[in-house]
Each structure stands twice: as C-alpha cells, then as structure tokens.
Design an enzyme around this catalytic site. Structure first.
Site, PDB file in Angstrom:
ATOM      1  CB  SER A 225      57.868  77.705  72.210  1.00 43.95           C
ATOM      2  OG  SER A 225      57.734  78.978  72.793  1.00 43.95           O
ATOM      3  N   GLY A 227      55.711  80.002  75.371  1.00 38.96           N
ATOM      4  CA  GLY A 227      55.816  81.427  75.603  1.00 38.96           C
ATOM      5  C   GLY A 227      56.554  81.735  76.892  1.00 38.96           C
ATOM      6  N   GLY A 230      57.882  78.864  79.347  1.00 35.46           N
ATOM      7  CA  GLY A 230      59.038  78.008  79.126  1.00 35.46           C
ATOM      8  C   GLY A 230      58.871  76.997  78.005  1.00 35.46           C
ATOM      9  N   GLY A 252      62.752  83.200  70.668  1.00 32.00           N
ATOM     10  CA  GLY A 252      62.736  81.863  70.074  1.00 32.00           C
ATOM     11  C   GLY A 252      64.044  81.518  69.391  1.00 32.00           C
ATOM     12  CG  ASP A 253      65.257  83.842  66.260  1.00 30.01           C
ATOM     13  OD1 ASP A 253      64.590  82.906  65.771  1.00 30.01           O
ATOM     14  OD2 ASP A 253      65.079  85.035  65.968  1.00 30.01           O
TER      15      ASP A 253
END
Length: 309
Positions: A225, A227, A230, A252-253
């Site tokens: 990740s 942020g 992408g 993130g989930d």
C-alpha cells in the site's frame, strides 16, 4: 466462501463533527456504532458486493444481541441462510454471517472523530485471551476452514495470544490448501509472512522491514500500500486518478476485500489491483469503516491507472 478472521474485534464508534480542531470542544452531529475490526470490515464490504463471507474471531460472550443484529445485517447474512449443523462449534450468532468464538474478556472500542475531510482515531488495547480460549478457537477455525476457499487474517492481536498466532492459522490454511491473505502489523507481520500466506499486504515502511528480515518466502505475493498513491503488486502499479478526501479508516480493509474476491474468482492481477484501488478509494468516501460508496467505485474503476514496473 471467504472467511475473515478478526482476533481483536472492536465496537466501532464514529463521531461526526462540522470541523475537527485539536484541543477544541466539538459538538457531535451524528454517532454511528457498529461491530468492527479489520476482518469484520472486510466481510462487510464483501457483503456490499454480494460476495458470500463469514466473519469469525474472538468476541465477548456477553455482547448484546443488538450488536450481532447489526453485524448480520452488514454481512448480508439473511441472504446466506444458517450455518451447517456439522460445524459443531458454538458461534455467538445463529446467522451464517457471524461465527465468532466466545471469550470472557470484554471487546474493545475504537473511536473515530471525523469532519468528512480528516479523521482522528483512538484504539483501545483489547481483552486478555486465555490459552484455553485460543485452543478452542483453533478447533473452531479448523471446522470453518473445511468449507472456505479464501481466508483473510487481519488486524492486531489481543493480549494473551502469541505473536505467532497468525503464523499458526496460515500454516493451517496451507495444510488445507486454502488461499490466505495477511494484513497485520508489528511482530505478527514478519512471523505470519514467513509462514507463507498467498498474499501479504504491508505498507511501504513494513515492506522495507520485511525485505530486510528476508521474511517473504517464495510463492507469497506482496501487495504494498502506498496510501493515496495506490498499490504495487508483482510487476504492476495501480494509482487512482485523483485524491479522495474523507475517512481513510476502512480503506485498507476495502482493498483486502477486493483482493479476497479476486483470489476467489481467479482475477488477473492488473484487473485485481485496479479493483482494489477503486474500492479502497470508494471506502474513503464513506463516513463509516466497513462500507464503500459503490457508485463512486463504479465511476473510478475505468479511471484507475495500471502500469507495468
């Protein structure tokens, strides 16, 4: 089906304010409360997408029926019916969407204060889990594993569990030939990664640590990740067309939900990363973690830039 594991779930409380100012007194315009935690959020987003998902983990046995009703509704459990009697375990809910294992310790709370542009979060540490409760959960997990095709293991570990807890569950997944996704932090991340999940999702700093430790075994795919910039995975980078402001708590989930759906359906990686970036951006636009703005998701999907690196 997709099974999500939340070993340290939480009652998520979101306070909505007009403007978030550190050190100031705020008048709250609305309060949202739901049962959450990273794996629960993943299952909730999957429910929005119409993908069958079961949420399991460790949950206070005395948690009220109202919270379970909210969770079942979020997971779309009414669409999937009741669990097989052959499970033999004692989940806290009779709905298939909710198969948590009961423990004595009180479930923690997480509090997010958001003004629609930024969010500030407060995370309680969680209960102390006994060795007997952990052994009982592993037996419960083994039964659920028998009818799962993808397992998501995400979030922090509650006190009392060994730092190798996720590694133990990933080993069980590998032995059962079930794909697994790991999204955690701290010491549990390198230990779990070394056990060989199908996919691990660190951020940029965690990826550097994993590389330094040599913790990523052959065959494990790293989706990193970046942020608001992408994701990178394998030889691909996927970026959103613009920054989406809002509450990033569940982004993130939502990304992990897209990864799990992609593994379930055998989606090619460029398409999978495109879906993950679009869905995580759509989750930022939602005021509550565990939900995504599906209209925005559909709008962003063809605009995601995917390039080979």
């Amino acid at each position: 089906m997709i099974l999500t594991v939340t070993l340290n779930p939480a009652i998520d409380v979101t306070y909505h304010v007009d403007e978030l100012k550190p050190g100031a007194t705020h008048r709250v315009s609305r309060v949202d409360e739901r049962l959450g935690g990273k794996g629960v959020n993943v299952a909730s987003v999957l429910g929005q997408l119409g993908v069958p998902a079961v949420a399991t983990g460790l949950l206070h046995a005395a948690l009220g029926a109202e919270q379970h009703g909210r969770l079942d509704a979020a997971l779309g459990a009414e669409r999937h019916g009741r669990p097989d009697a052959a499970l033999g375990a004692e989940p806290l809910s009779t709905q298939r969407g909710d198969a948590f294992f009961p423990i004595g310790g009180a479930t923690r709370r997480t509090v997010v204060v958001t003004d629609g542009r930024e969010a500030t979060g407060f995370w309680e540490p969680g209960p102390i889990v006994t060795p007997d409760e952990w052994e009982g959960f592993k037996r419960h997990f083994d039964l659920l594993l028998k009818r799962s095709r993808v397992v998501v293991l995400s979030g922090s570990l509650p006190r009392g569990l060994p730092e190798s807890a996720y590694a133990t569950l990933i080993t069980m997944c590998r032995e059962a030939r079930v794909a697994s996704i790991l999204d955690t932090s701290g010491a549990a991340l390198p230990l779990g990664t070394a056990a060989g999940p199908s996919v691990v999702k660190p951020n940029a700093d965690e990826l550097a640590e994993l590389a330094e430790l040599g913790a990523v075994p052959e065959g494990t795919i790293v989706v990193a990740s970046n942020g608001y910039d992408g994701l990178t995975g394998l030889t691909w980078r996927a970026r959103p067309p613009r920054r989406i402001d809002g509450n990033p708590t569940g982004a993130g989930d939502a990304c992990v939900a897209a990864l799990a759906r992609g593994l379930l359906h055998g989606t090619d990686w460029p398409s999978l990363l495109r879906e993950a970036v679009a869905l995580s951006a759509a989750a930022v636009a939602s005021p509550v973690a565990g939900l995504a703005d599906l209209e925005l998701y559909q709008e962003l999907l063809p605009q995601i830039v995917v390039e080979e690196i």
